[in-house]
Design an enzyme around this catalytic site. Sequence first.
Site, PDB file in Angstrom:
ATOM      1  N   VAL A   1       7.344  -3.739  -0.937  1.00 53.48           N
ATOM      2  CA  VAL A   1       7.162  -2.537  -0.126  1.00 53.48           C
ATOM      3  C   VAL A   1       5.723  -2.036  -0.233  1.00 53.48           C
ATOM      4  CG1 VAL A   1       7.889  -0.139   0.199  1.00 53.48           C
ATOM      5  CG2 VAL A   1       9.594  -1.915  -0.245  1.00 53.48           C
ATOM      6  N   LYS A   2       5.130  -2.116  -1.434  1.00 52.51           N
ATOM      7  CA  LYS A   2       3.730  -1.690  -1.587  1.00 52.51           C
ATOM      8  C   LYS A   2       2.816  -2.556  -0.732  1.00 52.51           C
ATOM      9  CE  LYS A   2      -0.033   0.243  -3.027  1.00 52.51           C
ATOM     10  NZ  LYS A   2      -0.545   0.108  -4.398  1.00 52.51           N
ATOM     11  N   ALA A   3       3.084  -3.856  -0.663  1.00 53.54           N
ATOM     12  CA  ALA A   3       2.276  -4.726   0.192  1.00 53.54           C
ATOM     13  C   ALA A   3       2.404  -4.319   1.653  1.00 53.54           C
ATOM     14  CB  ALA A   3       2.686  -6.186  -0.001  1.00 53.54           C
TER      15      ALA A   3
END
Length: 294
Positions: A173-175
């Site tokens: 999700v951070k990517a």
Amino acid sequence: MSKTIAFVGVGRMGANMARRLKDCGYSITAVYDSHRPIATALADELGCSAPEKLADVAAAADIIFTVVTNDESMRSIFFGPGDNLLKEPTGKTFINCATVSPGIHREVYEAAKNAGAHSLEASMASSISHAREGKLYLMMAGDESVYNDVLPVLEQMSVNRRFIGGPGRAAEVKALVNMVMNINTAGLAEGLGLAAALGHDLDMVREVFSQTGANSRVLETDSADMVAREHDCWFSAEHAAKDSGIAGSMAEGVGLNLPLNLATIAQYKKMVSLGLGGLDKSGIAELTFKGRHA
């Protein structure tokens, strides 16, 4: 506040996270950095040790935060020959805050579990000032029971948190967050660059953007810097290229073509090739305004 805390990787983010927890009454027992003078200076400031060995850092605390730069660094601190954090980690909890690939997070999770320790992801979507003020936004992954155990510490560091799922899921999700942010930044730079080339007043264009479908978070954070050519680094172009590349690898893994992401990666890689990789991501405007580096 009985849990003791150590940090591996005390650049601007890691150091300010340590300062914040010290201010909140937690015992910071050890700090470590590959650039040793940074660690020793922070250790003097916080009144803690600066061990030369990673194994000694793990031995010094119940919770060890890691804030490193990439997969290679992550692999080195956990799996390096001779000295690493998993020498005698029984009962320790590692909270890994770097933006690295989901795969390395999963490797560390399994290795820690096999060694009798715990590993959590704490992906951050915030700036250095947020770290110092305890206003991070954290995306968490791993075992939810471990997350709940360290939640009092995380609450002192962040204004909001989201537990996302098992190992690797927060990194995914951070990517995605950084991919979309970087695409938006590149698009904004092109819009402002074209507006400038057409002779428009850029303050007016920015105000119009803010009231229309061209609005975005990066308009608020980056547009003035793009116009003024002030690119003091909060999130570097080099990191943008890396993080968008992580998203690109994820897309390849599931058979998706993401042309906007590929174009954005190419732009940030061009910045790196021109020696501009240390500029803030807003520096991508240097490639889109006439008469600059393009």
